[in-house]
Design a protein around this motif. Structure first.
Motif, PDB file in Angstrom:
ATOM      1  N   PRO A 420       0.819  -1.217   0.000  1.00 22.31           N
ATOM      2  CA  PRO A 420       0.000   0.000   0.000  1.00 22.31           C
ATOM      3  C   PRO A 420       0.849   1.262   0.000  1.00 22.31           C
ATOM      4  CG  PRO A 420      -0.890  -1.603   1.548  1.00 22.31           C
ATOM      5  CD  PRO A 420       0.423  -2.148   1.085  1.00 22.31           C
ATOM      6  N   THR A 421       0.381   2.280  -0.732  1.00 19.75           N
ATOM      7  CA  THR A 421       1.111   3.540  -0.879  1.00 19.75           C
ATOM      8  C   THR A 421       0.654   4.500   0.214  1.00 19.75           C
ATOM      9  OG1 THR A 421       1.098   3.162  -3.263  1.00 19.75           O
ATOM     10  CG2 THR A 421       1.747   5.347  -2.514  1.00 19.75           C
ATOM     11  N   THR A 422       1.376   4.506   1.340  1.00 21.56           N
ATOM     12  CA  THR A 422       1.012   5.366   2.459  1.00 21.56           C
ATOM     13  C   THR A 422       2.259   6.001   3.039  1.00 21.56           C
ATOM     14  OG1 THR A 422       0.039   5.426   4.685  1.00 21.56           O
ATOM     15  CG2 THR A 422       1.095   3.370   4.016  1.00 21.56           C
ATOM     16  N   LEU A 423       2.101   7.203   3.551  1.00 16.72           N
ATOM     17  CA  LEU A 423       3.185   7.869   4.269  1.00 16.72           C
ATOM     18  C   LEU A 423       2.888   7.932   5.759  1.00 16.72           C
ATOM     19  CD1 LEU A 423       4.090  10.817   1.846  1.00 16.72           C
ATOM     20  CD2 LEU A 423       5.528   8.860   2.446  1.00 16.72           C
ATOM     21  N   ARG A 424       1.669   8.370   6.112  1.00 16.14           N
ATOM     22  CA  ARG A 424       1.325   8.528   7.521  1.00 16.14           C
ATOM     23  C   ARG A 424       1.384   7.204   8.270  1.00 16.14           C
ATOM     24  NH1 ARG A 424      -4.595  10.468   8.565  1.00 16.14           N
ATOM     25  NH2 ARG A 424      -3.902  12.056   7.089  1.00 16.14           N
ATOM     26  N   TYR A 425       0.965   6.131   7.624  1.00  9.08           N
ATOM     27  CA  TYR A 425       0.901   4.836   8.299  1.00  9.08           C
ATOM     28  C   TYR A 425       2.018   3.889   7.864  1.00  9.08           C
ATOM     29  CZ  TYR A 425      -3.702   6.646   9.509  1.00  9.08           C
ATOM     30  OH  TYR A 425      -4.725   7.424   9.987  1.00  9.08           O
ATOM     31  N   ALA A 426       3.078   4.430   7.256  1.00 13.31           N
ATOM     32  CA  ALA A 426       4.203   3.599   6.806  1.00 13.31           C
ATOM     33  C   ALA A 426       4.839   2.795   7.934  1.00 13.31           C
ATOM     34  CB  ALA A 426       5.243   4.475   6.109  1.00 13.31           C
ATOM     35  N   PRO A 427       4.931   3.305   9.184  1.00 11.12           N
ATOM     36  CA  PRO A 427       5.553   2.497  10.242  1.00 11.12           C
ATOM     37  C   PRO A 427       4.838   1.178  10.521  1.00 11.12           C
ATOM     38  CG  PRO A 427       5.471   4.804  10.896  1.00 11.12           C
ATOM     39  CD  PRO A 427       4.659   4.679   9.638  1.00 11.12           C
ATOM     40  N   TRP A 428       3.577   1.065  10.112  1.00 11.27           N
ATOM     41  CA  TRP A 428       2.834  -0.172  10.365  1.00 11.27           C
ATOM     42  C   TRP A 428       2.868  -1.127   9.161  1.00 11.27           C
ATOM     43  CZ3 TRP A 428       1.370   4.523  12.368  1.00 11.27           C
ATOM     44  CH2 TRP A 428       1.145   4.587  13.739  1.00 11.27           C
ATOM     45  N   LEU A 429       3.525  -0.743   8.089  1.00 12.74           N
ATOM     46  CA  LEU A 429       3.544  -1.581   6.891  1.00 12.74           C
ATOM     47  C   LEU A 429       4.368  -2.844   7.107  1.00 12.74           C
ATOM     48  CD1 LEU A 429       3.996   0.991   3.969  1.00 12.74           C
ATOM     49  CD2 LEU A 429       2.039  -0.529   4.325  1.00 12.74           C
ATOM     50  N   PRO A 430       3.919  -3.985   6.565  1.00  9.52           N
ATOM     51  CA  PRO A 430       4.710  -5.224   6.637  1.00  9.52           C
ATOM     52  C   PRO A 430       5.602  -5.402   5.416  1.00  9.52           C
ATOM     53  CG  PRO A 430       2.515  -5.742   5.862  1.00  9.52           C
ATOM     54  CD  PRO A 430       2.545  -4.240   6.064  1.00  9.52           C
ATOM     55  N   CYS A 431       5.649  -4.407   4.514  1.00  7.89           N
ATOM     56  CA  CYS A 431       6.396  -4.505   3.261  1.00  7.89           C
ATOM     57  C   CYS A 431       7.140  -3.186   3.036  1.00  7.89           C
ATOM     58  CB  CYS A 431       5.444  -4.806   2.096  1.00  7.89           C
ATOM     59  SG  CYS A 431       3.912  -3.828   2.137  1.00  7.89           S
ATOM     60  N   SER A 432       7.953  -3.134   1.990  1.00  7.83           N
ATOM     61  CA  SER A 432       8.783  -1.950   1.731  1.00  7.83           C
ATOM     62  C   SER A 432       7.949  -0.833   1.115  1.00  7.83           C
ATOM     63  CB  SER A 432       9.932  -2.311   0.782  1.00  7.83           C
ATOM     64  OG  SER A 432      10.751  -3.306   1.356  1.00  7.83           O
ATOM     65  N   PRO A 433       7.791   0.299   1.807  1.00  5.49           N
ATOM     66  CA  PRO A 433       7.003   1.412   1.254  1.00  5.49           C
ATOM     67  C   PRO A 433       7.692   2.015   0.040  1.00  5.49           C
ATOM     68  CG  PRO A 433       8.077   2.065   3.299  1.00  5.49           C
ATOM     69  CD  PRO A 433       8.317   0.603   3.145  1.00  5.49           C
ATOM     70  N   ILE A 434       6.980   2.089  -1.063  1.00  4.22           N
ATOM     71  CA  ILE A 434       7.613   2.492  -2.320  1.00  4.22           C
ATOM     72  C   ILE A 434       8.055   3.943  -2.299  1.00  4.22           C
ATOM     73  CG2 ILE A 434       5.525   3.258  -3.533  1.00  4.22           C
ATOM     74  CD1 ILE A 434       6.650   1.584  -5.957  1.00  4.22           C
ATOM     75  N   LEU A 435       7.450   4.774  -1.455  1.00  2.81           N
ATOM     76  CA  LEU A 435       7.837   6.177  -1.401  1.00  2.81           C
ATOM     77  C   LEU A 435       9.042   6.418  -0.499  1.00  2.81           C
ATOM     78  CD1 LEU A 435       4.368   7.968  -1.247  1.00  2.81           C
ATOM     79  CD2 LEU A 435       5.792   7.464  -3.230  1.00  2.81           C
ATOM     80  N   LEU A 436       9.477   5.406   0.226  1.00  4.02           N
ATOM     81  CA  LEU A 436      10.606   5.563   1.134  1.00  4.02           C
ATOM     82  C   LEU A 436      11.805   4.734   0.713  1.00  4.02           C
ATOM     83  CD1 LEU A 436       8.702   5.484   4.559  1.00  4.02           C
ATOM     84  CD2 LEU A 436       9.346   7.462   3.192  1.00  4.02           C
ATOM     85  N   LEU A 437      11.783   4.234  -0.523  1.00  2.62           N
ATOM     86  CA  LEU A 437      12.887   3.403  -0.982  1.00  2.62           C
ATOM     87  C   LEU A 437      14.185   4.192  -1.101  1.00  2.62           C
ATOM     88  CD1 LEU A 437      11.178   1.189  -3.716  1.00  2.62           C
ATOM     89  CD2 LEU A 437      11.627   0.642  -1.328  1.00  2.62           C
ATOM     90  N   ASP A 438      14.093   5.518  -1.281  1.00  2.86           N
ATOM     91  CA  ASP A 438      15.310   6.312  -1.420  1.00  2.86           C
ATOM     92  C   ASP A 438      16.148   6.312  -0.152  1.00  2.86           C
ATOM     93  OD1 ASP A 438      14.748   6.895  -4.024  1.00  2.86           O
ATOM     94  OD2 ASP A 438      13.855   8.854  -3.617  1.00  2.86           O
ATOM     95  N   THR A 439      15.550   5.943   0.987  1.00  6.85           N
ATOM     96  CA  THR A 439      16.351   5.875   2.212  1.00  6.85           C
ATOM     97  C   THR A 439      17.435   4.808   2.103  1.00  6.85           C
ATOM     98  OG1 THR A 439      14.765   4.331   3.203  1.00  6.85           O
ATOM     99  CG2 THR A 439      14.434   6.681   3.637  1.00  6.85           C
ATOM    100  N   CYS A 440      17.249   3.849   1.184  1.00  3.60           N
ATOM    101  CA  CYS A 440      18.255   2.799   1.002  1.00  3.60           C
ATOM    102  C   CYS A 440      19.484   3.318   0.259  1.00  3.60           C
ATOM    103  CB  CYS A 440      17.662   1.617   0.246  1.00  3.60           C
ATOM    104  SG  CYS A 440      16.307   0.805   1.123  1.00  3.60           S
ATOM    105  N   THR A 441      19.419   4.528  -0.286  1.00  4.04           N
ATOM    106  CA  THR A 441      20.568   5.071  -1.015  1.00  4.04           C
ATOM    107  C   THR A 441      21.450   5.932  -0.120  1.00  4.04           C
ATOM    108  OG1 THR A 441      19.349   7.040  -1.716  1.00  4.04           O
ATOM    109  CG2 THR A 441      19.205   5.087  -3.136  1.00  4.04           C
ATOM    110  N   VAL A 442      21.076   6.055   1.139  1.00  2.00           N
ATOM    111  CA  VAL A 442      21.882   6.846   2.067  1.00  2.00           C
ATOM    112  C   VAL A 442      23.105   6.034   2.483  1.00  2.00           C
ATOM    113  CG1 VAL A 442      21.915   7.990   4.305  1.00  2.00           C
ATOM    114  CG2 VAL A 442      19.864   8.097   2.888  1.00  2.00           C
ATOM    115  N   ILE A 443      24.277   6.659   2.441  1.00  2.00           N
ATOM    116  CA  ILE A 443      25.529   5.984   2.776  1.00  2.00           C
ATOM    117  C   ILE A 443      26.151   6.663   3.988  1.00  2.00           C
ATOM    118  CG2 ILE A 443      27.828   5.340   1.946  1.00  2.00           C
ATOM    119  CD1 ILE A 443      26.782   5.566  -0.875  1.00  2.00           C
ATOM    120  N   THR A 444      26.619   5.854   4.911  1.00  2.00           N
ATOM    121  CA  THR A 444      27.384   6.381   6.037  1.00  2.00           C
ATOM    122  C   THR A 444      28.845   5.992   5.850  1.00  2.00           C
ATOM    123  OG1 THR A 444      26.915   4.392   7.337  1.00  2.00           O
ATOM    124  CG2 THR A 444      25.412   6.240   7.597  1.00  2.00           C
TER     125      THR A 444
END
Length: 680
Positions: A420-444
């Motif tokens: 499901p495409t949600t932002l407000r309720y993304a913390p409850w998702l059991p799958c990878s939120p498509i709108l937050l996939l860019d967080t995987c491109t962050v490098i430390t």
């Protein structure tokens, strides 16, 4: 209401508390010292237990009632709490502390003789049993040194106090904590904020998550605060002076903090008086979010879909209508009007347990309001919110106990994706939120540093190219339209978030339906069907399910596996091992199953979090959620259902119940918040 002498005492006078800034509470203060104030909540409201110096070094507890801004003196606690002085010894009794959740247990300080042994200031607990107080020394907590200024956490599971047991040779006091272990208090441990340089005294564990205490870090004693872990009592982070203007003063001592009136009245002791004696002062701060009860009033009715002719349940807000609440403990009635969002708020008193009856005034005989009983505890940290349902009688009388909540014209999913495409309720998702996939491109990474800048021969220049993440499309994921996600995903999410909020409210009202409540009372299970819809277009043969392997049963959620030969055993293989084309409807059936499955888990988590009745039924194993996939056919489904979901709530009804008759007033008892209090 407990039949305690303190409550039934004759009221001797009254003073009103109206504060614009820090002011002394004159009704509590005397020419002597008032060293501390403890707050005790009972069914009648708030009591203030004040530690007062009566003559010489003698100290005793006095009790006052705080009610509607007035302070009323009550009779002091009798023996065995207050004890008389002896010619050779001045009695010192004080610093009473109580948890927010019960008035029948407390801790105080005394220097009394126990079993012939003369103790200095030590900690004692008091239990109210059979209309009298029973006290005992806390041997597992006390030391041979000074132990004083106790405080109990709101749930009564933690005991904080000050002691010089480790710093008596230096005249230094530290803070300690003990945990309740079902039958006794644990060995105390020193708090991390205690220092070898400064003194810490008079802790107070507040409901706002802070431990307030007095310390001489600034030269004189001021009141500071620090966060603490409610499970261990250990402090977290760095302490800071309290952010209440006028509480701390240079050149005077402040201590013994406490809160009353739902955290809006901050009480403390200070010697800022003209005589230099200690009095009780108060600071009024702004109300917190949990100080009021918020009620959302909605109307449940049944409407006919003009396109398909299907009868569906609908929900809308009830605007500009009166709502009445009745305090079941005092009988007080209050009325307020809902705003344009269907919301109305009522201020709450401060008692260990609140019970309210709430009902809306209807505008037509066609409608009937639920009459709900609400239960909430003083331990509640989140603002209490309740949904009250006004029923269209057409929605109450039904040949079957089935309620449908379709969500139309809302695209829950990006083309080809199942989460499901949600932002407000993304913390409850059991799958990878498509709108937050860019967080995987962050490098430390660590920035390299030159060892040398120059020497006799060379100058050195650092040439560093920061690393970057390269996106490699997974094999089989081509059907997931990332271009659509980037261009329209945020708009989709706004609609989905609003739809999810409606679905939460719909479940709240669905479980209050009289036929559901009757079935639940008989021990029957409520079945919730979550249907996931897809687009009426076939998927490319190369497209695969690239998510993780999923079990067909996840808690109360069960995936309907009919017509699914690609599912073996009790799991659906992930990782790109199953092509969508293996399912019917051009691959859309498997996609719709996945959408229903992930949406069902998301909704189960949201309902458990925000719908108390659902959480209660789930704990009693009276809830089942079935995820059903439906591939949209261009011929027989409306465009508005594409990529959407539908929720159905039903319970089995015997044939004799399928009759029309008198409509009872619907209603239920809802526990909004009732955390467990320690049983001492």
């Amino acid at each position: 209401m407990l039949p305690i002498q303190l409550i039934s005492a004759v009221l001797l006078g009254a003073a009103t508390v109206t504060l614009a800034q820090v002011e002394p509470l004159s009704a509590l203060n005397t020419p002597g010292d008032e060293r501390a104030v403890g707050v005790r909540l009972d069914s009648a409201g708030t009591e203030l237990w004040v530690t007062a110096q009566t003559s010489g070094s003698e100290r005793m507890l006095k009790v006052y009632r705080l009610s509607n801004g007035q302070i009323l003196p009550l009779a002091p606690p009798p023996e065995p709490i207050n004890v008389p002085s002896q010619p050779w010894r001045s009695a010192r009794t004080g610093c009473a502390a109580f948890p927010l959740c019960t008035p029948t247990y407390g801790v105080f300080v005394s220097n009394r003789v126990v079993a012939g042994k003369d103790f200095d200031n030590d900690l004692y607990h008091m239990r109210y049993r059979d209309n009298r107080w029973i006290i005992a020394r806390l041997d597992s907590v006390c030391s041979e040194w000074w132990d004083d200024t106790p405080s109990l956490s709101p749930d009564g599971r933690l005991l904080f106090f000050a002691s010089d047991r480790e710093g008596h040779q230096y005249g230094r006091t530290d803070l300690f904590v003990s945990r309740w272990l079902d039958s006794t208090w644990s060995r105390p441990s020193k708090l991390a904020i205690s220092t070898e340089r400064w003194n810490e005294q008079s802790p107070y564990a507040a409901a706002d998550g802070y431990l307030y205490f007095s310390t001489d870090r600034s030269g004189d004693f001021d009141i500071w605060r620090v966060s603490y872990d409610p499970s261990t009592g250990q402090t977290v982070g760095s302490p800071e002076p309290v952010p209440f203007p006028g509480v701390n003063q240079r050149g005077t001592h402040e201590g013994s903090p406490a809160f009353a009136e739902r955290g809006t009245l901050f009480l403390f002791s200070s010697n800022r008086t003209q005589r230099g004696d200690y009095d009780i002062f108060a600071y009024r701060r702004a109300p917190q979010g949990s100080d009021s009860l918020t009620i959302l009033v909605v109307v449940r009715s049944r409407v006919v879909d003009w396109l398909t002719g299907a009868v569906e349940d609908s929900i809308s807000v009830y605007r500009d209508r009166p709502v009445q609440v009745r305090d079941l403990l005092s009988g007080e009635l209050r009325t307020a009007t809902t705003n344009s969002d269907g919301l109305v708020r009522f201020p709450l008193p401060m008692r260990p347990l609140e019970r309210w009856e709430v009902v809306a005034h209807v505008h037509s005989p066609r409608y009937v309001s639920s009459r709900d009983t609400l239960v909430l505890s003083s331990l509640c940290k989140d603002p209490p919110v309740h949904t009250l349902v006004v029923w269209d009688t057409a929605a109450l009388v039904s040949p079957r106990c089935v309620q449908d909540f379709p969500v139309k014209n809302v695209r829950f999913f990006v083309t080809g994706y199942w989460c499901p495409t949600t932002l407000r309720y993304a913390p409850w998702l059991p799958c990878s939120p498509i709108l937050l996939l860019d967080t995987c491109t962050v490098i430390t990474y660590e920035q390299p540093v030159l060892v040398c800048q120059e020497n006799e021969i060379f100058r050195y220049r650092l040439v560093f190219i920061p690393p970057r993440v390269e996106l490699l499309r997974r094999e089989g994921s081509a059907c997931i339209d990332m271009a659509e996600a980037r261009s329209k995903g945020t708009l989709f999410a706004q609609d989905v978030d609003a739809a999810l909020e409606r679905i939460i409210n719909s479940m709240t009202s669905a479980l209050q339906a009289p036929c559901v409540q009757r079935a639940v009372a008989e021990g029957k299970r409520v079945t919730i069907t979550v249907t996931g819809w897809t687009d009426p277009r076939p998927l490319d043969a190369s497209c695969m399910y690239t998510g993780p392997t999923i079990p067909t049963r996840y808690g109360v959620v069960r995936l309907d596996t009919r017509d699914s030969p690609y599912i073996s055993g009790d799991s659906l293989a992930g990782g790109g091992r199953i092509a969508f084309i293996r399912s019917k409807a051009g691959g859309n059936y498997l996609l719709s199953q996945l959408r229903a499955y992930y949406a069902a888990i998301l909704l189960d988590r949201l309902w458990e979090e925000f719908v108390p009745t659902y959480a209660s039924l789930k704990a009693r194993e009276q809830i089942e959620v079935v995820a059903v996939g439906k591939a949209v056919s261009q011929e027989n489904r409306d465009f508005s259902e594409r990529r959407s979901i539908e929720v159905r709530v039903e319970v089995p009804m015997p044939e004799q119940r399928v009759i029309a008759g008198a409509i009872p007033v619907p209603g239920s008892t809802v526990v909004l918040c009732q955390p467990q209090c320690a049983e001492h």
